[in-house]
Design an enzyme around this catalytic site. Structure first.
Site, PDB file in Angstrom:
ATOM      1  N   VAL A 242       0.832  -1.208   0.000  1.00 11.19           N
ATOM      2  CA  VAL A 242       0.000   0.000   0.000  1.00 11.19           C
ATOM      3  C   VAL A 242       0.860   1.249   0.000  1.00 11.19           C
ATOM      4  CG1 VAL A 242      -1.762   1.299   1.259  1.00 11.19           C
ATOM      5  CG2 VAL A 242      -1.908  -1.190   1.142  1.00 11.19           C
TER       6      VAL A 242
ATOM      7  N   ARG B  86      11.308  -0.574   7.934  1.00 18.84           N
ATOM      8  CA  ARG B  86      12.099  -1.450   8.805  1.00 18.84           C
ATOM      9  C   ARG B  86      13.518  -1.606   8.300  1.00 18.84           C
ATOM     10  NH1 ARG B  86       7.662  -6.315   9.659  1.00 18.84           N
ATOM     11  NH2 ARG B  86       6.205  -5.145  10.979  1.00 18.84           N
TER      12      ARG B  86
ATOM     13  N   LYS C 120      -7.065  -1.167  10.435  1.00 16.91           N
ATOM     14  CA  LYS C 120      -8.349  -1.618  10.981  1.00 16.91           C
ATOM     15  C   LYS C 120      -8.199  -2.304  12.325  1.00 16.91           C
ATOM     16  CE  LYS C 120      -7.848  -5.584   7.925  1.00 16.91           C
ATOM     17  NZ  LYS C 120      -6.779  -4.983   7.117  1.00 16.91           N
TER      18      LYS C 120
ATOM     19  N   GLU D 132     -10.627   6.036   6.065  1.00 15.65           N
ATOM     20  CA  GLU D 132     -11.475   5.438   5.036  1.00 15.65           C
ATOM     21  C   GLU D 132     -10.911   4.113   4.527  1.00 15.65           C
ATOM     22  OE1 GLU D 132     -14.626   4.802   3.193  1.00 15.65           O
ATOM     23  OE2 GLU D 132     -14.545   6.928   3.669  1.00 15.65           O
TER      24      GLU D 132
ATOM     25  N   GLY E  58     -11.412  -1.102   1.350  1.00 20.14           N
ATOM     26  CA  GLY E  58     -10.506  -0.562   0.346  1.00 20.14           C
ATOM     27  C   GLY E  58     -10.939   0.763  -0.241  1.00 20.14           C
TER      28      GLY E  58
ATOM     29  N   ILE F 209     -13.722   1.566  -1.644  1.00 21.00           N
ATOM     30  CA  ILE F 209     -15.159   1.881  -1.627  1.00 21.00           C
ATOM     31  C   ILE F 209     -15.416   3.054  -0.686  1.00 21.00           C
ATOM     32  CG2 ILE F 209     -17.462   0.977  -1.177  1.00 21.00           C
ATOM     33  CD1 ILE F 209     -16.311  -1.836  -1.521  1.00 21.00           C
TER      34      ILE F 209
ATOM     35  N   GLU G  31      -3.365 -15.108   2.108  1.00 18.74           N
ATOM     36  CA  GLU G  31      -2.000 -15.046   2.629  1.00 18.74           C
ATOM     37  C   GLU G  31      -1.490 -16.462   2.906  1.00 18.74           C
ATOM     38  OE1 GLU G  31      -0.337 -12.280   2.917  1.00 18.74           O
ATOM     39  OE2 GLU G  31      -1.930 -10.789   2.671  1.00 18.74           O
TER      40      GLU G  31
ATOM     41  N   LYS H   7     -13.418  -4.855  11.068  1.00 20.00           N
ATOM     42  CA  LYS H   7     -14.152  -3.928  10.206  1.00 20.00           C
ATOM     43  C   LYS H   7     -15.587  -3.738  10.699  1.00 20.00           C
ATOM     44  CE  LYS H   7     -11.275  -5.233   6.277  1.00 20.00           C
ATOM     45  NZ  LYS H   7     -11.172  -6.037   5.035  1.00 20.00           N
TER      46      LYS H   7
ATOM     47  N   GLY I 286      -6.153  -4.661  -1.870  1.00 17.57           N
ATOM     48  CA  GLY I 286      -5.150  -4.460  -2.912  1.00 17.57           C
ATOM     49  C   GLY I 286      -4.459  -3.127  -2.737  1.00 17.57           C
TER      50      GLY I 286
END
Length: 433
Positions: A11, A42, A103, A127, A132, A134, A188, A203, A305
């Site tokens: 991101v 890091r 989150k 947001e 994501g 939306i 994942e 969420k 994403g």
């Protein structure tokens, strides 16, 4: 307007790229150019492709970067509870505005962040923490403040939605669908947070907090994952004209004493194919909001994403940057209602129960008696052979609306009947049939 970026993974790298590509447009929208003051990571030497940024901006001293006087906005895309919590509290208390996609932190200790923002006078925007790209949280936070939201039902985890959609489309079992999701990059290497419902529960807490003007934490959310959903459950749902989705459900209602309360839960549920959420496939997210005046609203799009999440982050950056230039602050947290959260046992819904039973006279009467003793009304019963060649049968029962505690007591008693070989599955049914 100078930004401190905490994190430069999937991101964070997209945020940097979009800041570079859209610099002129962003400056025009804000009224001043956006500049990156520094990027906390890091490992400075890690290869980051052709990221359009001066390598001298990278630092491992996140706290030092936050404390710099020339930093106006702190953007956090690291995730996790600590050290992110300490960093953001420090920034907010110092009067800096914060944009975060975290989150887990918001669900665990969002109150501390809001308190720090109130103390320092900066903005806290998030947001990107739910669904994501939306645009969902700001409509709940601002657009619907003149209305009374009664219920929020959503598909807010793309990994589980992909898995359940694949199971519905192909008849595959959970393990096969998870393997496909992993191969395609939707899951994942350790999918626990997704498939056990932790991600969706965080969420759900954020959505409930905004919708009902109440501080709701992750501990307030009843959580169940999808690991126990079987191909037989999916087939049974299809036979009923339904599909199975992992839903987050936050609803306003009265408790047994008549007090206004809220219920917040995450679990797999059958919904009819006619429901707007039933057609949400692949890794997409969608949230269905019901309000007294606005009626039914649907928010749909890509919920995860790098690029979609970065889009939401930058939308927040533009908002807080404009506020700082104008010398104003966005509306503070709205938690005036402070509604109590009902225990899961008081949640009302319908149920789909699959039982493996002995195939002999009197079985249905005995099973129905258990439901009756716990005041759980049966809507439909379907019986068929077990398929195991042992002469047993399968009973599929769908109930009318009942409290969760009554259904749990029913299932406990069913386990004790010698005619019941096993309670194969229990799934909630939402959305009406």
């Amino acid at each position: 307007m100078r930004l401190a970026l905490l994190g430069c993974g999937t991101v964070g790298a997209e945020v940097v790229r979009l800041l570079h590509e859209q610099s002129a447009d962003l400056a025009a929208r804000i009224g001043a150019p956006l500049e990156i003051a520094g990027i906390a990571v890091r490992r400075i030497g890690r290869h980051r492709g052709d990221l359009p940024v001066d390598p001298a901006l990278f630092t491992t001293d996140a706290l030092g970067l936050i404390k710099r006087d020339d930093v106006d906005v702190v953007v956090e895309v690291v995730g996790g509870l600590e050290p992110a919590r300490s960093w953001l509290v420090e920034a907010l208390r110092a009067g800096k505005s914060v944009v975060t996609a975290n989150k887990a932190l918001l669900a665990e200790d969002g109150g501390a962040l809001h308190d720090a923002a109130a103390e320092g006078g900066g903005d806290l925007y998030y947001e990107a923490s739910v669904a994501g790209a939306i645009p969902l949280l700001r409509p709940l936070r601002e657009s619907l403040h003149g209305d009374r939201v009664t219920r929020v039902t959503g598909i807010v985890n793309g990994t589980t939605n992909f898995i359940l959609s694949a199971m519905h489309a192909t008849g595959a079992g959970f393990a096969e669908a998870l393997e496909e999701a992993t191969e395609l990059g939707y899951a994942e290497a350790d999918p626990t947070a997704d498939v056990e419902g932790f991600d969706a529960a965080a969420k759900a807490a954020i959505l409930a907090s905004l919708a009902f003007h109440t501080r709701v934490g992750a501990a307030d959310v009843h959580r169940e994952g999808i690991t126990e959903v079987t191909a037989a459950d999916v087939a049974s749902a299809k036979a009923m004209g339904c599909t199975i989705k992992l839903l987050c459900i936050a609803a306003r209602g009265a408790d047994a004493a008549g007090r206004e309360t809220i219920s917040v839960r995450v679990h797999p549920a059958m919904i009819p194919l006619t429901h707007p959420l039933a057609s949400v496939g692949d890794a997409f997210n969608a949230v269905f909001v019901e309000a007294e005046a606005a009626g039914e609203l649907m928010f749909y799009g890509r919920g995860a994403g790098g690029a979609p999440t970065a889009s939401a982050v930058l939308g927040d950056v533009v908002a807080v940057a404009r506020n700082r230039l104008a010398g104003v602050r966005a509306a503070s947290e709205s938690a005036y209602a402070a509604l109590p959260v009902r225990p899961m046992g008081e949640a009302l819904t319908r149920y789909h129960i699959s039982l493996d039973v002995a195939d002999r006279p009197g079985v249905l009467e005995a099973v129905a008696g258990v439901f009756a003793r716990h005041d759980v009304s049966i809507a439909t019963v379907r019986q068929g052979p077990s398929g195991g060649g042992n002469g047993d049968a399968v009973l599929v029962i769908v109930t009318h609306v009942a409290p969760d505690a009554a259904l749990a007591a029913t299932v406990r008693e069913l386990h004790g009947l010698d005619i019941v070989r096993s309670v194969a599955s229990v799934l909630r049914v939402e959305g009406g049939l």
